[in-house]
Every structure is written in structure tokens, then in C-alpha cells.
Design an enzyme around this catalytic site. Structure first.
Site, PDB file in Angstrom:
ATOM      1  N   SER A   1      31.781  70.753  82.187  1.00 50.93           N
ATOM      2  CA  SER A   1      32.255  70.638  80.724  1.00 50.93           C
ATOM      3  C   SER A   1      31.353  71.886  80.182  1.00 50.93           C
ATOM      4  CB  SER A   1      31.758  69.331  80.547  1.00 50.93           C
ATOM      5  OG  SER A   1      31.855  69.431  78.839  1.00 50.93           O
ATOM      6  N   GLY A   2      32.077  72.655  79.253  1.00 48.67           N
ATOM      7  CA  GLY A   2      31.467  73.651  78.400  1.00 48.67           C
ATOM      8  C   GLY A   2      30.486  73.334  77.334  1.00 48.67           C
ATOM      9  N   HIS A   3      30.713  72.172  76.960  1.00 49.51           N
ATOM     10  CA  HIS A   3      29.649  72.131  75.583  1.00 49.51           C
ATOM     11  C   HIS A   3      28.354  71.402  76.245  1.00 49.51           C
ATOM     12  CE1 HIS A   3      30.048  67.475  75.175  1.00 49.51           C
ATOM     13  NE2 HIS A   3      31.061  67.814  76.039  1.00 49.51           N
TER      14      HIS A   3
ATOM     15  N   CYS B   1      27.214  58.904  74.327  1.00 54.65           N
ATOM     16  CA  CYS B   1      28.413  57.987  74.349  1.00 54.65           C
ATOM     17  C   CYS B   1      28.300  56.586  74.041  1.00 54.65           C
ATOM     18  CB  CYS B   1      29.486  57.713  75.748  1.00 54.65           C
ATOM     19  SG  CYS B   1      29.695  59.640  76.379  1.00 54.65           S
TER      20      CYS B   1
ATOM     21  N   ASN C   1      23.036  62.316  83.463  1.00 54.74           N
ATOM     22  CA  ASN C   1      22.760  62.881  82.022  1.00 54.74           C
ATOM     23  C   ASN C   1      21.787  62.141  81.165  1.00 54.74           C
ATOM     24  OD1 ASN C   1      24.829  61.046  82.772  1.00 54.74           O
ATOM     25  ND2 ASN C   1      25.309  60.387  80.507  1.00 54.74           N
TER      26      ASN C   1
ATOM     27  N   THR D   1      35.984  65.142  81.298  1.00 56.23           N
ATOM     28  CA  THR D   1      36.759  63.598  81.270  1.00 56.23           C
ATOM     29  C   THR D   1      37.891  64.006  82.016  1.00 56.23           C
ATOM     30  OG1 THR D   1      35.329  62.775  79.581  1.00 56.23           O
ATOM     31  CG2 THR D   1      37.570  61.826  80.073  1.00 56.23           C
TER      32      THR D   1
ATOM     33  N   THR E   1      49.439  75.735  76.836  1.00 54.93           N
ATOM     34  CA  THR E   1      48.793  76.807  76.563  1.00 54.93           C
ATOM     35  C   THR E   1      47.464  76.877  76.665  1.00 54.93           C
ATOM     36  OG1 THR E   1      50.910  77.657  75.440  1.00 54.93           O
ATOM     37  CG2 THR E   1      48.965  78.928  75.157  1.00 54.93           C
TER      38      THR E   1
HETATM   39  N1  PLP Z   1      29.780  63.640  83.088  1.00 56.66           N
HETATM   40  C1  PLP Z   1      28.616  63.738  82.349  1.00 56.66           C
HETATM   41  C2  PLP Z   1      27.510  63.450  83.614  1.00 56.66           C
HETATM   42  C3  PLP Z   1      28.500  63.703  81.411  1.00 56.66           C
HETATM   43  O1  PLP Z   1      27.197  64.041  80.787  1.00 56.66           O
HETATM   44  C4  PLP Z   1      29.579  64.021  80.302  1.00 56.66           C
HETATM   45  C5  PLP Z   1      29.297  64.201  79.075  1.00 56.66           C
HETATM   46  O2  PLP Z   1      28.830  63.225  78.169  1.00 56.66           O
HETATM   47  C6  PLP Z   1      30.882  63.762  81.075  1.00 56.66           C
HETATM   48  C7  PLP Z   1      31.117  63.576  82.339  1.00 56.66           C
HETATM   49  C8  PLP Z   1      32.332  63.813  80.105  1.00 56.66           C
HETATM   50  O3  PLP Z   1      32.167  65.237  79.551  1.00 56.66           O
HETATM   51  P1  PLP Z   1      32.923  65.713  78.506  1.00 56.66           P
HETATM   52  O4  PLP Z   1      32.519  65.448  77.248  1.00 56.66           O
HETATM   53  O5  PLP Z   1      33.480  67.202  78.742  1.00 56.66           O
HETATM   54  O6  PLP Z   1      34.528  64.956  78.815  1.00 56.66           O
END
Ligand code: PLP
Length: 704
Positions: free
Chosen positions: A211-213, A338, A161, A73, A249
Site C-alpha cells: 500500500s502506497g500510503h 481502522c 500494523n 485491500t 485507467t
Molecule cells: N494490511 C495492513 C497490515 C495494513 O496496515 C493496512 C492498512 O491499514 C492494510 C492491509 C489495508 O491497506 P489499504 O489502506 O491500502 O487498503
């Protein structure tokens, strides 16, 4: 079943043990601030630089930059801010920069929100424009080519996603290059990392957030790729960290963890290969198909990430499915995490133009590339358990065992067809071209379902027809819900009026939300009837789902009133292939041999085509008496009488291999031929039928 089977990796993934260890070490032994000049700080700096170098290699950053941040994000904000600041400067210098901010219809919400936010804050005054996608979720390149010259920025994700759809980035790049577009290009690459090969430096992509997670690192760590030469404006100003590009940091625990994941990716010892992931997905799909009759996949497998499956089950809400899965410890989601809190249908599936029920009931199942055999075994077993639970618990009524809704039923006799046009919701129907010998069967079918008969009509007139219709009306007795007029074709009195696709006005019988409209040919020598949903008193060509004609070629007289996928239901078909489509005559049918699978070929075929569906075209009572299970796959039942209804659905979704079976191979051959003639090339049948197949093998028929 006490432990979780986590199949929601596109929402977030668990953290890799090596990443946890690396994060712990960064907080324990290597806790320094990488900006400090002393040895403790330098050790942290080495860790930071090492992780960045690794990231650069894994995404093919080449001469571009990689900036660590809090996640995608933030990366999206930074990319949009950078592009729009540059656009504003160019606007101020009097340059033509384009007036559109173009983004894919299925982008993560962070993208349009960031575009709107920064466009407003910076006063760039551009117009946000959605780039539509096709039925598979791929960007419409024709629209892109048209709009690219007007775009100041283009945002197209690498993989979706919710559905896993993989974008054709090479084609998008070509469209931008051919149009000499000066637009800045952002590719949200969150779902691509670890699942698709990346070589960003070899592309025209300006910005790519990660995004790492989503790949076994903790939440709150991400990175942004910025092409060498692409404009950059820092989102956060402060102490000059990240070379002044992202102040604050550094999240060293997160960076260390992400570095460990990238190290595993680079070493190739932790994540499965693409081929292995495909095999895993095939196994999951096979067990879903087995467990959930009526399942439809919402993205074609070949065009989507091997780790994502998005599906709907007709007649079941996504909520019901999620509840069952969750109760069994199987963690899946309805679309994106989301939007999970909102009960709205998926905007991604809506953008793909899928039917409302599919958008509202979609379930996403996603796993990470570190999955192993034991995990997939357990997941398949748990899915099977859910299927059993739904059946015994009564969530799946026996009626659901027929895929698709019932709207047209065919009864055949010696090459002639009688058609029943049905509307389940209003329990009303019209009988078309009744055959005398079928009178009793028609009457018992209508009576057992308590349908009101709104008309008994013919595609041809003639005294014999008149008497057959009168005899059937007498048999139907109370079910008859119309009065005759003496019309030679049996058209009932008091029908309504409807406008057709060519703007002519005609009569129509209302069947719930649908209408059956009358079309006269050759000075009313013969008639056809068109069925579909009417809007505002009109039945548009695109909405005509079925056309009832006197002959299979009947559609040729009224192409302006139909669409390519209209199912043409003739009362007489010289090829005796049940139904067809308006464009069928122009297609070359393959030889009968090419669509036949001999018993010896069937196992190999099913092994090589794990997405193949076995379809038993026998009557329901035959099917219930012994459901064929071949190669671990249970056949679904689509009797020939319901083939037209089902064909309409098959033609509307992605093409999966269908293998028709019946007792002796005659009915299944007709079904396969019918599909080929209608343009559905992926249809085969079991030559010799079940009789031959089961004569030389042990596979048995399971009892329902
Ligand atoms: N873009 C996509 C395709 C995603 O799947 C996600 C996560 O839901 C995001 C952006 C947002 O990522 P983050 O949770 O790292 O802000």
C-alpha cells in the site's frame, strides 16, 4: 506547542515532497493515458513502466509480476480471489486441495473478511481457521506444521500494523516446504516496505500486497506482487490495462508518486538506515519510560519493526493517554486506525494472550523511516511534557508510582518472612506466618489501608505460633473479620470449599475474586496456601499465582497444583532471597560477580542497553526522599516487600534488563539473586549501592 508531531505512520504517512511533485507533474506535464498510442500517451507509459521497474527492484520481484492497484485491500481481494478460483478448479478436477483457509490471528481485518467473502461467493466451502500467535505475536509454528497439509491457502503478514511484530517468514516457509503443502501463500507486506529488506522472488510467497500510503505516497495507490506461476484471476475486467490483469485507467498521479518514493528508497538518500531507526526508537522508548511510570511494552523490541512501539500504562486507559497526547499535539493511536472508532480492546493483543487491561489500554506510536534527529528530539520533548502534564494534572496518582498491583506484601525479620495476601478490590487480606516482632508494623499497615483481615494463619503449628497469632488479632482489633475454631494452624471457621488442580477438594478463604486455598502435607504436619483466581469453585494449577510455604523447597511437594510461574513465598528461605518459583531449584545461578555492575560500568551498561530499567528496591520513603536519576533515567521503586508481586509481572512479560539499586548494595543484590533464581536472567545490581555511585560523580538525586 502549535505544530503536530505525527506518530501514527502505521495508519498512514504524510506524502513525501518529491512524491507530491511527481504526482503534480503526472497531472500537469505528463497527463497522458498510458494506453494511448500517441506521444502524450507514450510519455505516460514511460512513467508507468519506470515506476513498475523500480518497484520490481525494491521488492525483489525477480520473474514475478507487479500489478498497480488501489491499495492493499484490493491486493488482498485479488490474491484471495486468484487462489480460491484455482482451488475451485482443482476441486472440480477431483484434486485434493485441503479444507482450510488458514490465516494469522493478528492479520489486518481485510484478510479474514476477504477470505470469508470470496469463499462464500465462489462456493469453495472451505473452513476459515485462525493460526494462533504466541505472546510475542509470532505465528505458532507447531500449529502451522500440524495444519499445513490441510491448508488450501495460508495468509501470514510480514509485520503487524498494531504491534510491529515481525513474522518469521523463513520459518513459515520451511514449515510449508517440510509439510509439502500445496497451499497458496499470501504475505501482507504493507508494513514491511521501506522498513525490512525484501527479496520476494527468493521465497515461496505467491502473493504480496503493498500500500502506497503507508510509505509516503498518497492514498489510493498500491501494488500486488504475484509469483511467476501462481494462479491469477483479475478482480476487474475491462479495457485490458495492466496487461489485462487489472482493468481501469491507471492512477497515474498515484503511480508517479509511489515511483518517486521508490526512487528515494533506491537512492538511499531520504530514509534512515535500520540502525538509525533502532536508535530513534530507543530514544522514544526511554522518554516514554521516563514520562509514564508503570509503562509496559506490548511487544519485545527485538522482534518488532524499529518504527513501531505499542505500550500500555497500568492504571491508565488508552483513551486518557490518547487525550493527553492529542492535547499536546502528539498524534498517536490506540491500535489500528481502522478500529479506532470502536472502543473494543485490541484483537491483536488479545490474540497474544496479554492481560485484559493491556489489550484495552494499548497505545501505538509509529513513525516513518524518513524521520530525522530534529523530529525525534521534538517527539521526546513532547512526551516528557505529556508526562509532566499527567502528573501535575492529577491523572497519574502518586500510587501509580509503584509499578504493578499490590497483592502480596512481605515483611521480613531476621530471615523469617510474614506474608500479607491482599485483595485490593475487596480490601481484604490474610496474614500468613506472623512474626512476633513485626506485629506493630503489620497492624499499622493493615489499619492504614483499612483492610479486613480474613484470617491469621501459619504454615506450621506449634504453641508459640498460637500465641503470636492471638497477640496480632488483639492488636488488629476491629480489622479482624473472622472467627477462630481452635485449628492448630489458625484456619478460620466458616471458610468455603475449593477444588484444586489435582481434583482434590479443600477449604478456601475468599479474597474478592481470588481464593486462598489450604493444602496439608505429611498428615497435616505442615501446610501451604495457594492463592489465585478461582473459576467455578476450582483453583486450577495454571491460575495459582502465589504459593505460601514453610520453606523455599515447599513447592516440590505439590508441583501438580502449581504452574511454572507461580511465585513461591516461603516463611523461611535458607538463601534469604525473598521468593522463588517451583522450577528454581533446577536452574544454575550465575556468580555474584556476574550480576554486579560496578559504578564505573553502569554508564556504559545503560548506554548499551537503552531498554534497561533502573529499579530502586529501597522503602518508598527513602525513594521519595531522593529519586535516583542515573544516565538520564529515573529509577522506579519496587521495595523488597513488593518484589513477589512485581516478580509475577516481570516473569509474565518480555525480559528487559533490570538494574537494581539501593543504598549500600545489599538489598539490590538480594533482588538480583532472587530474579536469577526464578529464571529471570536479565537482572543486575549496582555493587556498592548509590552511596558509592554518587561519591565519584556529579549525577544528582532529583527531588520529587
Ligand atoms: N494490511 C495492513 C497490515 C495494513 O496496515 C493496512 C492498512 O491499514 C492494510 C492491509 C489495508 O491497506 P489499504 O489502506 O491500502 O487498503
Amino acid at each position: 506547542m502549535t505544530y503536530d508531531i505525527y506518530l501514527d505512520a502505521n495508519a498512514t504517512s504524510p506524502v513525501l515532497p518529491a512524491a507530491i511533485a511527481a504526482a503534480a507533474d503526472a497531472m500537469d506535464g505528463c497527463y497522458g493515458n498510458p494506453s494511448s498510442g500517441h506521444a502524450t500517451g507514450l510519455r505516460a507509459k514511460v512513467l508507468l513502466d519506470g515506476a513498475r521497474e523500480r518497484a520490481r527492484r525494491m521488492i525483489g520481484a525477480g520473474t514475478g509480476r507487479v500489478i498497480f492497484n488501489s491499495g492493499a485491500t484490493e491486493g488482498i481481494q485479488t490474491a484471495v480471489l486468484s487462489a480460491l478460483c484455482a482451488v475451485r478448479e482443482r476441486q472440480a478436477a477431483g484434486e485434493t486441495v485441503g479444507d482450510l483457509l488458514l490465516y494469522g490471528a493478528t492479520e489486518h481485518k481485510a484478510v479474514p473478511e476477504a477470505l470469508a467473502h470470496w469463499n462464500r461467493l465462489l462456493g469453495t466451502g472451505l473452513t476459515l481457521r485462525v493460526l494462533p500467535v504466541d505472546g510475542e505475536g509470532r505465528h505458532r509454528l507447531d500449529v502451522l506444521r500440524q495444519l499445513a497439509p490441510r491448508a488450501a491457502m495460508v495468509c501470514t503478514m510480514a509485520a503487524n500494523n498494531e504491534t510491529g511484530t515481525i513474522s518469521d517468514l523463513a520459518a513459515i516457509e520451511k514449515a510449508l516446504l517440510v509439510g509439502a503443502s500445496k497451499a497458496y501463500w499470501m504475505v501482507d507486506s504493507v508494513q514491511a516496505l521501506g522498513k525490512l529488506p525484501l527479496a520476494l522472488d527468493a521465497t515461496r510467497i505467491d502473493y504480496a500486497p503493498f500500500s502506497g500510503h503507508k510509505l509516503y505516497a498518497p492514498k489510493g495507490i498500491g501494488m500486488l506482487y504475484v509469483r511467476d506461476g501462481a494462479p491469477y484471476t483479475a478482480l476487474m475486467a475491462g479495457g485490458g490495462q495492466e496487461g489485462g490483469q487489472r482493468a481501469g485507467t491507471e492512477n497515474m498521479a498515484g503511480i508517479a508518486a509511489l515511483g518517486a518514493v521508490l526512487a528515494a528508497l533506491e537512492a538511499g538518500d531520504t530514509f534512515r538506515t535500520l540502525a538509525q531507526l533502532h536508535a530513534y526508537r530507543d530514544r522514544l522508548v526511554a522518554s516514554l519510560r521516563e514520562a509514564l511510570p508503570g509503562i509496559v511494552l506490548n511487544t519485545p523490541l527485538q522482534a518488532s519493526l524499529p518504527t513501531t512501539i505499542n505500550f500500555s500504562v497500568e492504571g491508565l486507559s488508552g483513551r486518557d493517554l490518547l487525550d493527553v497526547f492529542d492535547a499536546a499535539g502528539l498524534r498517536v493511536s490506540a491500535g489500528s486506525a481502522c478500529s479506532a472508532a470502536k472502543a473494543a480492546p485490541s484483537y491483536v493483543l488479545e490474540a497474544m494472550g496479554l492481560a485484559d487491561w493491556r489489550c484495552a489500554s494499548a497505545v501505538r506510536l509509529s513513525f516513518g523511516p524518513a524521520a530525522d534527529d530534529a523530529f525525534i528530539d521534538a517527539a521526546c520533548e513532547r512526551i516528557a511534557h505529556c508526562g509532566r502534564a499527567m502528573f501535575t494534572g492529577g491523572l497519574v496518582p502518586p500510587a501509580l508510582r509503584h509499578e504493578g498491583q499490590e497483592d502480596v506484601v512481605r515483611l521480613g525479620h531476621e530471615g523469617a518472612s510474614t506474608w500479607l495476601a491482599l485483595d485490593e478490590a475487596s480490601r481484604s487480606c490474610v496474614v500468613i506466618d506472623p512474626v512476633a516482632a513485626l506485629g506493630e508494623r503489620i497492624a499499622s499497615m493493615v489499619r492504614s489501608r483499612d483492610y479486613r483481615v480474613r484470617g491469621i494463619i501459619g504454615t506450621s503449628s506449634g504453641s508459640d505460633q498460637l500465641s503470636v497469632r492471638a497477640a496480632l488479632a488483639a492488636l488488629l482489633g476491629e480489622q479482624v473479620d473472622f472467627t477462630g475454631t481452635g485449628d492448630p494452624f489458625g484456619w478460620p471457621a466458616g471458610s468455603g470449599s475449593v477444588r484444586l488442580g489435582d481434583e482434590t477438594q479443600t477449604d478456601g478463604i475468599a479474597l474478592g475474586g481470588q481464593v486462598l486455598a489450604r493444602v496439608s502435607h505429611d498428615g497435616d504436619a505442615t501446610r501451604s496456601y495457594l492463592m489465585g483466581a478461582s473459576t467455578g469453585g476450582a483453583l486450577q494449577a495454571g491460575d495459582v499465582r502465589f504459593a505460601f510455604t514453610s520453606a523455599a523447597s515447599g513447592a516440590q511437594q505439590m508441583t501438580a497444583l502449581l504452574n511454572g510461574d507461580t511465585i513461591v513465598c516461603p516463611s523461611h528461605d535458607s538463601a534469604n532471597l525473598i521468593c522463588t518459583t517451583p522450577t528454581a531449584a533446577t536452574r544454575l545461578a550465575p556468580s555474584l560477580d556476574a550480576m554486579e555492575l560496578r559504578p564505573a560500568d553502569l554508564d556504559r551498561f545503560l548506554r548499551e542497553r537503552p531498554d534497561a530499567i533502573l529499579v530502586d528496591v529501597r522503602d518508598p520513603w527513602e525513594h521519595e526522599a531522593g529519586r535516583p536519576v542515573i544516565h538520564g533515567r529515573t529509577a522506579s521503586n519496587v521495595p523488597l516487600s513488593r518484589l513477589p508481586s512485581q516478580l509475577a509481572q516481570w516473569l509474565g512479560v518480555e525480559s528487559r534488563p533490570l538494574v537494581f539499586i539501593c543504598r549500600l548494595g545489599t538489598r539490590s543484590q538480594r533482588a538480583a539473586q532472587c530474579l536469577h533464581r526464578a529464571g529471570y536472567a536479565q537482572a543486575w545490581h549496582l555493587g556498592g549501592g548509590l552511596a558509592l555511585h554518587f561519591s565519584d560523580r556529579k549525577t544528582d538525586l532529583s527531588r520529587p
